[in-house]
Enzyme design. Structure first.
Site, PDB file in Angstrom:
ATOM      1  N   GLY A   1     -56.273   0.270 -14.339  1.00  8.53           N
ATOM      2  CA  GLY A   1     -55.564  -0.143 -15.537  1.00  8.53           C
ATOM      3  C   GLY A   1     -54.126   0.332 -15.514  1.00  8.53           C
ATOM      4  O   GLY A   1     -53.692   1.029 -14.584  1.00  8.53           O
ATOM      5  N   ASN A   2     -53.377  -0.008 -16.537  1.00  9.52           N
ATOM      6  CA  ASN A   2     -51.963   0.347 -16.571  1.00  9.52           C
ATOM      7  C   ASN A   2     -51.733   1.845 -16.718  1.00  9.52           C
ATOM      8  O   ASN A   2     -50.744   2.371 -16.215  1.00  9.52           O
ATOM      9  CB  ASN A   2     -51.275  -0.386 -17.725  1.00  9.52           C
ATOM     10  CG  ASN A   2     -51.239  -1.877 -17.506  1.00  9.52           C
ATOM     11  OD1 ASN A   2     -50.625  -2.366 -16.581  1.00  9.52           O
ATOM     12  ND2 ASN A   2     -51.931  -2.623 -18.362  1.00  9.52           N
ATOM     13  N   THR A   3     -52.639   2.527 -17.414  1.00 12.11           N
ATOM     14  CA  THR A   3     -52.469   3.959 -17.665  1.00 12.11           C
ATOM     15  C   THR A   3     -53.426   4.806 -16.845  1.00 12.11           C
ATOM     16  O   THR A   3     -53.037   5.840 -16.299  1.00 12.11           O
ATOM     17  CB  THR A   3     -52.684   4.270 -19.162  1.00 12.11           C
ATOM     18  OG1 THR A   3     -51.773   3.494 -19.937  1.00 12.11           O
ATOM     19  CG2 THR A   3     -52.454   5.747 -19.447  1.00 12.11           C
ATOM     20  N   SER A   4     -54.679   4.392 -16.767  1.00 14.55           N
ATOM     21  CA  SER A   4     -55.674   5.176 -16.044  1.00 14.55           C
ATOM     22  C   SER A   4     -56.505   4.284 -15.129  1.00 14.55           C
ATOM     23  O   SER A   4     -56.610   3.076 -15.346  1.00 14.55           O
ATOM     24  CB  SER A   4     -56.591   5.929 -17.010  1.00 14.55           C
ATOM     25  OG  SER A   4     -57.366   5.020 -17.771  1.00 14.55           O
TER      26      SER A   4
ATOM     27  N   THR B   1     -45.651  15.755 -43.319  1.00 14.77           N
ATOM     28  CA  THR B   1     -45.284  14.799 -42.273  1.00 14.77           C
ATOM     29  C   THR B   1     -46.405  14.617 -41.254  1.00 14.77           C
ATOM     30  O   THR B   1     -46.703  13.502 -40.835  1.00 14.77           O
ATOM     31  CB  THR B   1     -43.998  15.258 -41.565  1.00 14.77           C
ATOM     32  OG1 THR B   1     -42.949  15.341 -42.523  1.00 14.77           O
ATOM     33  CG2 THR B   1     -43.600  14.258 -40.491  1.00 14.77           C
TER      34      THR B   1
ATOM     35  N   ASP C   1     -59.343  -7.138 -16.355  1.00  8.70           N
ATOM     36  CA  ASP C   1     -60.007  -6.178 -17.230  1.00  8.70           C
ATOM     37  C   ASP C   1     -60.773  -6.881 -18.340  1.00  8.70           C
ATOM     38  O   ASP C   1     -61.860  -6.441 -18.745  1.00  8.70           O
ATOM     39  CB  ASP C   1     -58.990  -5.196 -17.813  1.00  8.70           C
ATOM     40  CG  ASP C   1     -57.825  -5.884 -18.524  1.00  8.70           C
ATOM     41  OD1 ASP C   1     -57.507  -7.044 -18.196  1.00  8.70           O
ATOM     42  OD2 ASP C   1     -57.221  -5.254 -19.413  1.00  8.70           O
ATOM     43  N   ARG C   2     -60.234  -7.985 -18.837  1.00  6.00           N
ATOM     44  CA  ARG C   2     -60.897  -8.725 -19.912  1.00  6.00           C
ATOM     45  C   ARG C   2     -62.137  -9.442 -19.371  1.00  6.00           C
ATOM     46  O   ARG C   2     -63.173  -9.533 -20.046  1.00  6.00           O
ATOM     47  CB  ARG C   2     -59.917  -9.704 -20.539  1.00  6.00           C
ATOM     48  CG  ARG C   2     -58.700  -9.020 -21.138  1.00  6.00           C
ATOM     49  CD  ARG C   2     -57.589  -9.976 -21.506  1.00  6.00           C
ATOM     50  NE  ARG C   2     -57.933 -10.761 -22.686  1.00  6.00           N
ATOM     51  CZ  ARG C   2     -57.213 -11.772 -23.132  1.00  6.00           C
ATOM     52  NH1 ARG C   2     -56.114 -12.150 -22.485  1.00  6.00           N
ATOM     53  NH2 ARG C   2     -57.574 -12.433 -24.224  1.00  6.00           N
TER      54      ARG C   2
ATOM     55  N   ASP D   1     -61.488  -3.405 -26.873  1.00  2.95           N
ATOM     56  CA  ASP D   1     -61.143  -2.487 -25.785  1.00  2.95           C
ATOM     57  C   ASP D   1     -59.869  -1.750 -26.173  1.00  2.95           C
ATOM     58  O   ASP D   1     -58.785  -2.326 -26.224  1.00  2.95           O
ATOM     59  CB  ASP D   1     -60.945  -3.258 -24.486  1.00  2.95           C
ATOM     60  CG  ASP D   1     -60.755  -2.333 -23.286  1.00  2.95           C
ATOM     61  OD1 ASP D   1     -60.549  -1.126 -23.487  1.00  2.95           O
ATOM     62  OD2 ASP D   1     -60.804  -2.820 -22.140  1.00  2.95           O
TER      63      ASP D   1
END
Length: 255
Positions: free
Chosen positions: A8-11, A184, A109-110, A129
């Site tokens: 994937g793009n991150t992991s 905050t 991925d889809r 997802d």
């Protein structure tokens, strides 16, 4: 054994199947600047720590949403395991009818998520997802991939909030006690966690309204746990959905 790799793009997810059983799985950071030899060292270390002999791995399958890394991971598998991997790409057998205007646009991925959900649950399905992006996929019990929606992921939105306004800062992504934040930190937690919970609930409701009958809602992805306790709209969570789908696709396309 089958080594399943989802980039994937991150992991990047790695899973090892012995028959239908997922016997080991790992998550590593996706880095498009890493060389094949570097990923090979990481894979070798993971297998050694799990006391798995790489010679026992006879098959490999890959899905990848980062085009520049497709060759990298193919190279890792071919040189380290001496296996030609199966790659999720347009034209493979999926067991689904892709009802998109352009089926080639549907990301790997889809597809793996949809294939796994159709095989596991045998029902009308909405897949949520929650990864780098938050995606919604719709699959009918008859195997029609009907399409879905794509939104920015919760961490992507949070990072934009942390880095753009000068007076805001990173906070722990946990749900506050109430929606009205009195400081905050609580206000940011409320907007991120409850805001994305509302996004998921709203999108699922809209998709449900366009379907002829009620669908089962399946959540997956690394950030699904962040909203799981804040909504009743999710019927089940399956963190291994994409790896299972990859195994199913490998079996369907094995010659």
């Amino acid at each position: 054994m089958l080594l399943a790799i989802g980039v994937g793009n991150t992991s990047t997810k790695l899973g090892l199947f012995n028959g239908d059983n997922l016997v080991a799985n790992w998550h590593i950071a996706t880095d498009m600047h890493r060389l094949p030899d570097e990923y090979t060292v990481t894979l070798d270390n993971l297998l050694r720590q799990a006391a798995i002999n790489p010679h026992d791995i006879k098959d490999a399958a890959i899905w990848c949403t980062v085009p520049s890394l497709i060759h990298t991971f193919e190279d890792v598998v071919q040189k380290y395991l001496k296996i030609k991997p199966f790659l999720v790409a347009s034209g493979i057998k999926t067991g689904l009818r892709i009802r998109m205007d352009n089926p080639r646009e549907v990301g790997a991925d889809r597809i793996v998520n949809a294939v796994a959900a159709h095989m596991l649950y045998k029902d009308n399905i909405i897949i949520v997802d929650m990864g780098t992006a938050t995606t919604f996929e719709t699959v009918s019990r008859d195997g029609d991939y009907m399409g879905g929606a794509i939104a920015p992921g919760i961490m992507m939105a949070a990072e934009a909030l942390f880095t753009r306004p000068a007076q805001l800062y990173r906070v722990q992504l946990t749900a506050p006690k109430k929606a009205i934040g009195t400081n905050t930190i609580a206000a940011m937690q409320s907007g991120i966690i409850f805001g994305y919970t509302s996004l998921v609930e709203g999108m699922v409701a809209r998709i449900q309204s366009e379907l002829p009958s009620k669908a089962k809602v399946v959540a997956t992805g690394g950030y699904a746990s962040l909203i799981l306790g804040e909504t009743k709209i999710i019927d089940t969570v399956n963190p291994d959905l994409s790896l299972i789908g990859l195994k199913v696709l490998h079996q369907q396309n094995k010659t």
